[in-house]
Design an enzyme around this catalytic site. Structure first.
Site, PDB file in Angstrom:
ATOM      1  N   SER A   1     -14.188  -2.796 -31.118  1.00  0.00           N
ATOM      2  CA  SER A   1     -14.828  -2.208 -32.292  1.00  0.00           C
ATOM      3  C   SER A   1     -15.055  -3.217 -33.416  1.00  0.00           C
ATOM      4  O   SER A   1     -15.896  -2.996 -34.286  1.00  0.00           O
ATOM      5  CB  SER A   1     -13.990  -1.034 -32.822  1.00  0.00           C
ATOM      6  OG  SER A   1     -12.723  -1.481 -33.266  1.00  0.00           O
TER       7      SER A   1
ATOM      8  N   LYS B   1      -9.072  -2.743 -38.949  1.00  0.00           N
ATOM      9  CA  LYS B   1     -10.375  -2.280 -39.405  1.00  0.00           C
ATOM     10  C   LYS B   1     -10.822  -3.080 -40.627  1.00  0.00           C
ATOM     11  O   LYS B   1     -10.040  -3.780 -41.256  1.00  0.00           O
ATOM     12  CB  LYS B   1     -10.323  -0.789 -39.775  1.00  0.00           C
ATOM     13  CG  LYS B   1      -9.991   0.127 -38.607  1.00  0.00           C
ATOM     14  CD  LYS B   1     -11.041   0.093 -37.519  1.00  0.00           C
ATOM     15  CE  LYS B   1     -10.674   0.985 -36.343  1.00  0.00           C
ATOM     16  NZ  LYS B   1     -11.673   0.887 -35.246  1.00  0.00           N
TER      17      LYS B   1
END
Length: 218
Positions: free
Chosen positions: A124, A167
């Site tokens: 991701s 993230k």
């Protein structure tokens, strides 16, 4: 009767950890000096690398030099007279205890160090971080500061604290975030994406299918 110290044994023990070969030779002060220097370099490089990234690599280089110096010193000094009273330390049990104490200290220092290693489990964050990449995060980075847009952060998943997420920060307190039709909006403003070439500098290990975009989060 004193047992003669074999140079090759001293060298092998020094390869295990700096200072162990000196302990085998009966040179207690030299053993403590090498062990203490190794612990100091490890701790100092771990803490200071957050402020100067190159210090981590300098620490690795110094530890390698220290290990080589310990090996050479132990090999050359194997035939010299031991320190006074050193005979009682020249036992296999003492060597294992010495190694165990050092390992315990290193483990404690790892727990206290502000840096912790993580591994990327998925894709991701590609191409900034690729699956399988290893990286270090500073555990105290936000003790005196707040996350900013664009920061890459590590946090524990609230529903499962054993899972760590990696993230990128896109919003800070007070922002209004919306993601609609694959478009990110911050405070009602669409964030434009600009495709840029994928190079070795932007992605050290480029893989087929990766696309790199540049964006300004404000």
């Amino acid at each position: 009767m004193k047992k003669s110290r074999k140079g090759w044994v001293a060298v092998l023990l020094s390869l295990v950890t700096a200072g162990l070969g000196q302990l085998y030779n009966g040179h207690i002060r030299a053993s403590l000096l090498f062990a203490g220097a190794g612990l100091f370099i490890y701790l100092a490089s771990s803490w200071l690398s957050f402020y100067f990234w190159w210090i981590l690599w300098a620490g690795f280089a110094l530890l390698a030099i220290l290990r080589i110096a310990s090996v050479v010193h132990a090999g050359l000094r194997a035939g010299h007279s031991p320190d006074v009273g050193a005979e009682r330390y020249q036992r296999v049990g003492v060597y294992f205890a010495y190694l165990g104490i050092l390992v315990s200290i290193y483990i404690a220092l790892v727990q206290l160090a502000p840096m912790k290693s993580f591994k990327i489990p998925g894709s991701s964050m590609a191409p900034t971080l690729l699956e399988g990449d290893n990286f270090y995060a500073h555990l105290g980075a936000y003790q005196k500061a707040h996350p900013q847009r664009g920061d890459i952060v590590v946090f524990r998943y609230p529903k499962d604290p054993q899972v760590s997420y990696v993230k990128r920060v896109v919003g800070i307190p007070g922002d209004r975030i919306e993601y609609k039709d694959k478009q990110l909006f911050i405070n009602m403003k669409a964030i434009e994406l600009k495709q840029v070439p994928l190079t070795l500098q932007s992605a050290p290990l480029p893989r087929s299918g990766l696309v790199l975009y540049e964006e300004h989060l404000g």
